[in-house]
Scaffold this motif. Structure first.
Motif, PDB file in Angstrom:
ATOM      1  N   LEU A  79      -8.547  -2.696   2.488  1.00  0.00           N
ATOM      2  CA  LEU A  79      -9.085  -2.452   3.821  1.00  0.00           C
ATOM      3  C   LEU A  79      -8.011  -2.619   4.897  1.00  0.00           C
ATOM      4  O   LEU A  79      -7.987  -1.875   5.881  1.00  0.00           O
ATOM      5  N   ALA A  80      -7.111  -3.583   4.703  1.00  0.00           N
ATOM      6  CA  ALA A  80      -6.022  -3.787   5.662  1.00  0.00           C
ATOM      7  C   ALA A  80      -5.104  -2.567   5.711  1.00  0.00           C
ATOM      8  O   ALA A  80      -4.596  -2.207   6.773  1.00  0.00           O
ATOM      9  N   SER A  81      -4.916  -1.912   4.574  1.00  0.00           N
ATOM     10  CA  SER A  81      -4.053  -0.723   4.549  1.00  0.00           C
ATOM     11  C   SER A  81      -4.701   0.457   5.279  1.00  0.00           C
ATOM     12  O   SER A  81      -4.006   1.411   5.640  1.00  0.00           O
ATOM     13  N   LEU A  82      -6.016   0.398   5.518  1.00  0.00           N
ATOM     14  CA  LEU A  82      -6.719   1.470   6.222  1.00  0.00           C
ATOM     15  C   LEU A  82      -6.677   1.324   7.745  1.00  0.00           C
ATOM     16  O   LEU A  82      -7.109   2.228   8.458  1.00  0.00           O
ATOM     17  N   ILE A  83      -6.160   0.206   8.224  1.00  0.00           N
ATOM     18  CA  ILE A  83      -6.062   0.012   9.668  1.00  0.00           C
ATOM     19  C   ILE A  83      -4.909   0.870  10.182  1.00  0.00           C
ATOM     20  O   ILE A  83      -3.752   0.657   9.836  1.00  0.00           O
ATOM     21  N   ARG A  84      -5.273   1.856  10.987  1.00  0.00           N
ATOM     22  CA  ARG A  84      -4.300   2.828  11.492  1.00  0.00           C
ATOM     23  C   ARG A  84      -3.563   2.266  12.712  1.00  0.00           C
ATOM     24  O   ARG A  84      -4.098   1.419  13.426  1.00  0.00           O
ATOM     25  N   PRO A  85      -2.365   2.763  12.967  1.00  0.00           N
ATOM     26  CA  PRO A  85      -1.611   2.300  14.143  1.00  0.00           C
ATOM     27  C   PRO A  85      -2.357   2.524  15.466  1.00  0.00           C
ATOM     28  O   PRO A  85      -2.207   1.726  16.394  1.00  0.00           O
ATOM     29  N   ASP A  86      -3.167   3.584  15.556  1.00  0.00           N
ATOM     30  CA  ASP A  86      -3.898   3.830  16.798  1.00  0.00           C
ATOM     31  C   ASP A  86      -5.017   2.819  17.037  1.00  0.00           C
ATOM     32  O   ASP A  86      -5.524   2.712  18.151  1.00  0.00           O
ATOM     33  N   MET A  87      -5.408   2.052  16.007  1.00  0.00           N
ATOM     34  CA  MET A  87      -6.421   1.013  16.175  1.00  0.00           C
ATOM     35  C   MET A  87      -5.823  -0.243  16.815  1.00  0.00           C
ATOM     36  O   MET A  87      -6.539  -1.009  17.459  1.00  0.00           O
ATOM     37  N   ILE A  88      -4.540  -0.448  16.649  1.00  0.00           N
ATOM     38  CA  ILE A  88      -3.878  -1.650  17.146  1.00  0.00           C
ATOM     39  C   ILE A  88      -3.604  -1.482  18.637  1.00  0.00           C
ATOM     40  O   ILE A  88      -2.930  -0.548  19.057  1.00  0.00           O
ATOM     41  N   VAL A  89      -4.161  -2.400  19.433  1.00  0.00           N
ATOM     42  CA  VAL A  89      -4.014  -2.312  20.884  1.00  0.00           C
ATOM     43  C   VAL A  89      -3.017  -3.319  21.439  1.00  0.00           C
ATOM     44  O   VAL A  89      -2.544  -3.165  22.561  1.00  0.00           O
ATOM     45  N   ASP A  90      -2.680  -4.345  20.671  1.00  0.00           N
ATOM     46  CA  ASP A  90      -1.711  -5.339  21.136  1.00  0.00           C
ATOM     47  C   ASP A  90      -1.003  -5.939  19.928  1.00  0.00           C
ATOM     48  O   ASP A  90      -1.619  -6.156  18.882  1.00  0.00           O
ATOM     49  N   ARG A  91       0.278  -6.198  20.101  1.00  0.00           N
ATOM     50  CA  ARG A  91       1.097  -6.742  19.017  1.00  0.00           C
ATOM     51  C   ARG A  91       2.117  -7.695  19.628  1.00  0.00           C
ATOM     52  O   ARG A  91       2.751  -7.364  20.624  1.00  0.00           O
ATOM     53  N   SER A  92       2.250  -8.866  19.021  1.00  0.00           N
ATOM     54  CA  SER A  92       3.286  -9.795  19.464  1.00  0.00           C
ATOM     55  C   SER A  92       3.865 -10.491  18.241  1.00  0.00           C
ATOM     56  O   SER A  92       3.173 -10.715  17.253  1.00  0.00           O
ATOM     57  N   SER A  93       5.145 -10.802  18.323  1.00  0.00           N
ATOM     58  CA  SER A  93       5.836 -11.478  17.228  1.00  0.00           C
ATOM     59  C   SER A  93       6.729 -12.556  17.794  1.00  0.00           C
ATOM     60  O   SER A  93       7.273 -12.417  18.891  1.00  0.00           O
TER      61      SER A  93
END
Length: 149
Positions: A79-93
């Motif tokens: 299921l994690a592999s099905l999360i598309r880049p367009d679904m991600i709205v914020d990212r921090s590292s």
């Protein structure tokens, strides 16, 4: 008649606005990986762990905390592999000592996620309990005159 119309409008708003607002939920997940020389691999492992946490957070919303054990590690990875880049709205590292941490926020459509769970054989609690077949009684009492508090 005005009170009747207001009550009907309120009932219609409550019946239709709540499920639509809950369909496209924002979930957050964090993952980490030990820092090594291969920075791309470290970044990928931390992001994969964050996506797996996103799946668990979405499942917590759809299934509830008590049913999270129904998600196997293999299903969580799939299921994690099905999360598309367009679904991600914020990212921090951030690097903390010898650990690289990534936090992702994603907008996951609840209906899409439920369909993925259904395809994997995990039915919603409502479906398991026969929620689609339950009748709901609505009683509207029309009163003419000044409303009482």
């Amino acid at each position: 008649m005005r009170i009747f119309h207001s009550a009907l409008t309120l009932l219609a708003t409550a019946a239709f606005a709540t499920p639509l607002a809950a369909q496209d939920g924002l979930v957050t997940g964090s993952g980490s990986a030990p820092v090594t020389r291969d920075l791309n691999a470290v970044r990928t492992h931390a992001e994969d762990a964050a996506k797996a946490e996103l799946v668990r957070a979405a499942a917590r919303q759809v299934l509830g905390e008590e049913r999270l054990s129904e998600l196997s590690p293999e299903l969580t990875r799939r299921l994690a592999s099905l999360i598309r880049p367009d679904m991600i709205v914020d990212r921090s590292s951030v690097r903390v000592g010898q650990e690289f941490r990534t936090t992702l926020s994603a907008r996951i459509d609840r209906a899409w996620f439920q369909q993925q769970l259904d395809d994997a054989g995990i039915r919603s609690s409502s479906d398991r309990g026969g929620g689609q077949a339950q009748l709901i009684l609505v009683l509207l009492d029309e009163a003419i005159g000044t409303a009482q508090d």
